[in-house]
Every structure is written in structure tokens, then in C-alpha cells.
Scaffold this active site. Structure first.
Site: not given
Length: 352
Positions: A63, A176, A205-206, A228, A319
Site C-alpha cells: 500500500h 509503513d 489501506e490505512e 508490509d 504509526h
């Protein structure tokens, strides 16, 4: 390794929150175009590169989006309230510098809140929530902010740049999943597979695995691999029993995530990826996780089902704007994906 570092730095420094991945995908396109036959963008915004070949057809996915923010409201003094796009831990947001991406250009701001000097003692002990934060861009009125092109719905990303730490360890924002994109790009450059390959830089994706779902439906591949990142348990504040993965010990093969509510990799997929790793002497780690998931969850539930595996890169502090990884893990993950694309026809005959 130098090329991996170059591409990761370029992708990490690019800005592309969920729904606004275009600048990231343009970098991906520039990197992979010499290695594929066709590149296109689908209706949802996924970048899809096709390398024509034989059966089985294989979708490789990473992603392109990063978590971010969005303008919610501008008050009469020009301060901006925002919503979170994706899964933020509020503590990581406070006092960050941000970029507001207007149609007229980038506007820099800082995330502020009520200063601790004027808080009551009990308030100082509490975590400041995102709803109590605001963005200060130096304007003195709502009209002034709007003249800069700032309106509700304008995307916002964190202003943080890639930096080397020691050895092969690096830090930056959005590893990420810019790390996954590098794995996919490098695999395409290295593989000598005869199979048809669909390389997808997926959107959103998130916020719900959206792009991978629609791309997989449209492509209908025989099998798939998602690239990922995953959480290691090799630093203070987390125990190995909760996350036994370690950074620098090689790519991670996900056997299950979300306690099975996400992906449960099929025995055939595990045999394929683990068998390939053993054949080419690539060190791997195996993960069964009770939290989180990836695009693989959406892909493997598409149409009548698509056998799907995950190759992950152990990444600390995901994140957050200061994610950390080992470039050697990306290198080995790319090798594993490249070799797996070559061995797939032995494990999945006639696409089954």
C-alpha cells in the site's frame, strides 16, 4: 543496499495520506517502468504495473498511503481543527510540524494545545487528545487561512524527513508502508520469473484495505503476496512473548494476524514461501499475531478466494513519525519475493 536506501528515502520523504497517494505512486512508476510491460491507474487510484507472462498469475501488493490528518474547521482566529486519517496514537501528534497540502501549494503548520503552565494538576497527568489539539499556521483570521487555499477536507501530513542512524539502521516517517513498496520494486528488478505479475501500489489501506480489495477483484490473480511492515519486540516497553520478531533477523512470514480475524495463510502458501526461503537460504521469521492486519486480508477474500501470503519487514514505532528499520531486512525481503515469484509455478500448477 545503496539503491534500497535511495528509494526508501525518496518514498519516505514523499507525502501521500490515504486518498492522496499520487506523489508516492509517481515515484513507484518511475522506478518500475523499465521492468514491466504496462502501467495504469484504476478507477479507485491504485497504480497497477503488469509484467506479462505465463500461469500462475501473481499479484504483488504494497500500500502506498500513510496515516495523516484532514482539515475539519478553521476558527475565526485562523487556527485549524482536524480529524485523524488512519490509526494515530494521540501522544505522537502533539507538537509535531505538519504540511497542509492545498491546491495552491504546501502550507507549514505546527500542532499545538493548551500549554501545561495553565493546566490544573489533574489535567497535566492526562494524555492530551487529538480533539483538544489545533494547527497553528501563523494566520490571524479564518479569511487569511482560506486565502491560502485551506478548506475543510484539505489533506495534512507530518513534516519529517528520512535520516540514517547507525550501520544499516534508518529512521523516517511512513515506513509503513514505503518499506513494502521498496520490497515490491526491488523484487521486480531482481526476479527472472516467467509468470504474469501484477504489481499494485494500493490506495487507502490505512482506512480499510480499500484499494487492495478493488484491485484484486479486477485483476483476479491466481495467487498473491502482500508486502508490509510488522512490530518487533526487541526494544524497551514490549516483551518478546507479545512480539517475538526482531529487527535485522530477516523478513517475516505472516502465518496469521488479527487472531485469525484477518489472514490465516493456507498451508499451500506457507509451504511455498517457507520452502523458497529454505531453498535459497534466506533467513526468515514466522509470525502469528493477535493484532493488526494487511492488504492480504482483503485480497484473499476476493471473488472465490485468492491464496495470499505476507512478507513483512520488522519496523519499530510504526504509526509514528520516527519509524525505524534495518535496510538488510528490506534487501532479504526483496530477495524472498523475487525468488518466490520464480518458484510459484512449482507450488501452484495451472493456477491452482
Amino acid at each position: 543496499m545503496s539503491d534500497i536506501k535511495r528509494v526508501l528515502e525518496k518514498l519516505s520523504n514523499a507525502h501521500g495520506i490515504s486518498g492522496w497517494e499520487g506523489s508516492v505512486q509517481r515515484i513507484v512508476q518511475d522506478e518500475i517502468s523499465p521492468y514491466v510491460d504496462e502501467v495504469r491507474v484504476d478507477k479507485l487510484g491504485n497504480l497497477i504495473a503488469t509484467k506479462k507472462g505465463e500461469s500462475p498469475s501473481i499479484m504483488i501488493d504494497a500500500h502506498a498511503d500513510e496515516i495523516g490528518l484532514m482539515v475539519k474547521q478553521i476558527d475565526e482566529k485562523g487556527f485549524i481543527r482536524f480529524i485523524r486519517i488512519g490509526g494515530w496514537f494521540d501522544q505522537t501528534l502533539l507538537n509535531q510540524r505538519v504540511i497542509i497540502h492545498t491546491s495552491s501549494g504546501a502550507v507549514v503548520g505546527v500542532i499545538g494545545s493548551k500549554p501545561p503552565h495553565v493546566m490544573k494538576d489533574e489535567d497535566r497527568k492526562k494524555v492530551v487528545e487529538a480533539k483538544d489539539m489545533f494547527i497553528d499556521i501563523g494566520c490571524s483570521s479564518q479569511e487569511e487561512a482560506e486565502r491560502l487555499g485551506i478548506l475543510p477536507g484539505t489533506p495534512i501530513s507530518i513534516d519529517r524527513e528520512f535520516a540514517p542512524l547507525q550501520g544499516d539502521i534508518v529512521t523516517g516517517k511512513a515506513f509503513d508502508n514505503r518499506a513494502g513498496l521498496v520490497v515490491m520494486i526491488e523484487a521486480l528488478k531482481r526476479t527472472k520469473t516467467k509468470s504474469t505479475i501484477y504489481a499494485v501500489a494500493a490506495v487507502q489501506e490505512e482506512v480499510g484495505l480499500k484499494g487492495a480489495k478493488t484491485a484484486a477483484f479486477g485483476l483476479d490473480p491466481d495467487i498473491a503476496i502482500a508486502a508490509d511492515v510488522t512490530i518487533p519486540g526487541d526494544h524497551p516497553g514490549i516483551e518478546k512473548k507479545d512480539a517475538p520478531i526482531e529487527m535485522g533477523k530477516g523478513p517475516v512470514l505472516v502465518l496469521a494476524d488479527g487472531s485469525g480475524r484477518g489472514l490465516i495463510a493456507s498451508p499451500q502458501v506457507i509451504e511455498w514461501l517457507v520452502g523458497t526461503a529454505k531453498e535459497f537460504e534466506i533467513p526468515v521469521q514466522l509470525e502469528a499475531s493477535d493484532g493488526g492486519t494487511t492488504d492480504a486480508t482483503a485480497i484473499h477474500l476476493t471473488r472465490s478466494g485468492i491464496p495470499t501470503g505476507v512478507i513483512s519487514v520488522a519496523t519499530r514505532y510504526i504509526h509514528s513519525p520516527v519509524e525505524v528499520l534495518n535496510l538488510k531486512d528490506i534487501d532479504r525481503a526483496a530477495d524472498l519475493m523475487a525468488r518466490s515469484l520464480e518458484t510459484a509455478s512449482r507450488y501452484f500448477r495451472d493456477g491452482a
